[in-house]
Write an enzyme that holds these catalytic residues in place. Structure first.
Site, short mmCIF file in Angstrom:
data_model
loop_
_atom_site.label_atom_id
_atom_site.label_comp_id
_atom_site.label_asym_id
_atom_site.label_seq_id
_atom_site.Cartn_x
_atom_site.Cartn_y
_atom_site.Cartn_z
N GLU A 1 1.44 22.83 7.66
CA GLU A 1 2.33 21.92 8.41
C GLU A 1 3.66 21.74 7.66
OE1 GLU A 1 0.74 18.02 9.05
OE2 GLU A 1 2.74 17.20 9.33
N ASP B 1 2.05 24.15 15.61
CA ASP B 1 3.51 24.24 15.66
C ASP B 1 3.92 25.34 16.63
OD1 ASP B 1 2.43 26.26 13.97
OD2 ASP B 1 4.44 26.70 13.25
N ASP C 1 -5.16 29.41 13.92
CA ASP C 1 -4.35 30.62 14.11
C ASP C 1 -4.03 30.81 15.60
OD1 ASP C 1 -4.31 31.51 11.38
OD2 ASP C 1 -6.43 31.99 11.62
C1 LIG Z 1 -2.66 28.81 10.01
S1 LIG Z 1 -3.92 28.55 8.80
C2 LIG Z 1 -3.95 26.78 8.64
C3 LIG Z 1 -4.65 26.35 7.38
C4 LIG Z 1 -4.76 24.82 7.17
N1 LIG Z 1 -5.57 24.22 8.24
C5 LIG Z 1 -3.39 24.16 7.14
O1 LIG Z 1 -3.01 23.49 8.13
O2 LIG Z 1 -2.71 24.29 6.09
C6 LIG Z 1 -5.40 28.90 9.73
C7 LIG Z 1 -6.64 28.92 8.84
O3 LIG Z 1 -7.83 29.00 9.65
C8 LIG Z 1 -8.80 29.75 8.93
N2 LIG Z 1 -9.82 30.20 9.89
C9 LIG Z 1 -9.62 30.97 10.98
N3 LIG Z 1 -10.79 31.17 11.63
C10 LIG Z 1 -11.75 30.49 10.93
C11 LIG Z 1 -13.14 30.30 11.09
N4 LIG Z 1 -13.80 30.87 12.10
N5 LIG Z 1 -13.79 29.54 10.19
C12 LIG Z 1 -13.14 28.97 9.16
N6 LIG Z 1 -11.81 29.11 8.95
C13 LIG Z 1 -11.12 29.86 9.83
C14 LIG Z 1 -7.99 30.86 8.31
O4 LIG Z 1 -8.64 31.41 7.21
C15 LIG Z 1 -6.71 30.11 7.88
O5 LIG Z 1 -6.86 29.62 6.57
#
Ligand SMILES: C[S@@+](CC[C@H](N)C(=O)[O-])C[C@H]1O[C@@H](n2cnc3c(N)ncnc32)[C@H](O)[C@@H]1O
Length: 140
Positions: free
Chosen positions: A122, A81, A45
């Site tokens: 992605e 991205d 994120d």
């Molecule tokens: C923008 S999404 C990308 C998801 C996946 N990696 C993808 O590329 O399709 C960011 C993900 O990071 C997870 N996330 C954020 N902080 C996290 C943490 N401390 N531990 C585990 N997951 C986390 C969120 O729940 C979210 O699903």
């Protein structure tokens, strides 16, 4: 998580896969140093507001932790991205003396290597006209 488990079952694999449906940070802290050949951080994120930047997963401390988790020659791979987050990530990883960025030409970081899985986020970013950067850093 349900989709991941279904894929693992359908593919007949998964014997050596462990999943954690929780905050990943305590696990990262608990793993032994030098225990991983690759670490993938795919589309973390970006937390675009300045006052939220402290929430970004990529920080000097987390980069140091990923470095310590890797075996010598191991790779840290990060995709984003978000152009602003890209600059932030590069500044932090290249500041670590134990990690070397493999990118030399634009094609090195604009083209996803074959051994790099595409994620759902992605694919959506691409559809919406936001080409990701694929960053590879090797532990010296
Ligand atoms: C923008 S999404 C990308 C998801 C996946 N990696 C993808 O590329 O399709 C960011 C993900 O990071 C997870 N996330 C954020 N902080 C996290 C943490 N401390 N531990 C585990 N997951 C986390 C969120 O729940 C979210 O699903």
């Amino acid at each position: 998580m349900a989709s991941l488990l279904r894929h693992l079952e359908d593919d007949g694999g998964g014997a050596n896969v462990r999943v954690l449906a929780d905050d990943a940070r305590p696990l990262v802290d608990a793993l032994p140093d030098g225990s991983l050949e690759r670490v993938f951080v795919l589309h973390p994120d970006p937390w675009p507001k300045r006052r939220h930047h402290f929430r970004r997963l990529i920080q000097h401390a987390s980069i140091a932790r990923f470095h310590d988790l890797l075996v010598p020659g191991g790779e840290l791979r990060i995709a984003t991205d978000d152009p602003a987050y890209l600059g932030w990530i590069l500044a932090r990883v290249t500041a670590h003396p134990g990690l070397r960025w493999t990118g030399r030409r634009m094609a090195d970081w604009r083209t996803r290597p074959d051994d790099w899985p595409e994620t759902r986020y992605e694919a959506k970013a691409r559809r919406e006209g936001r080409p990701p950067a694929y960053l590879r850093f090797v532990k010296q």
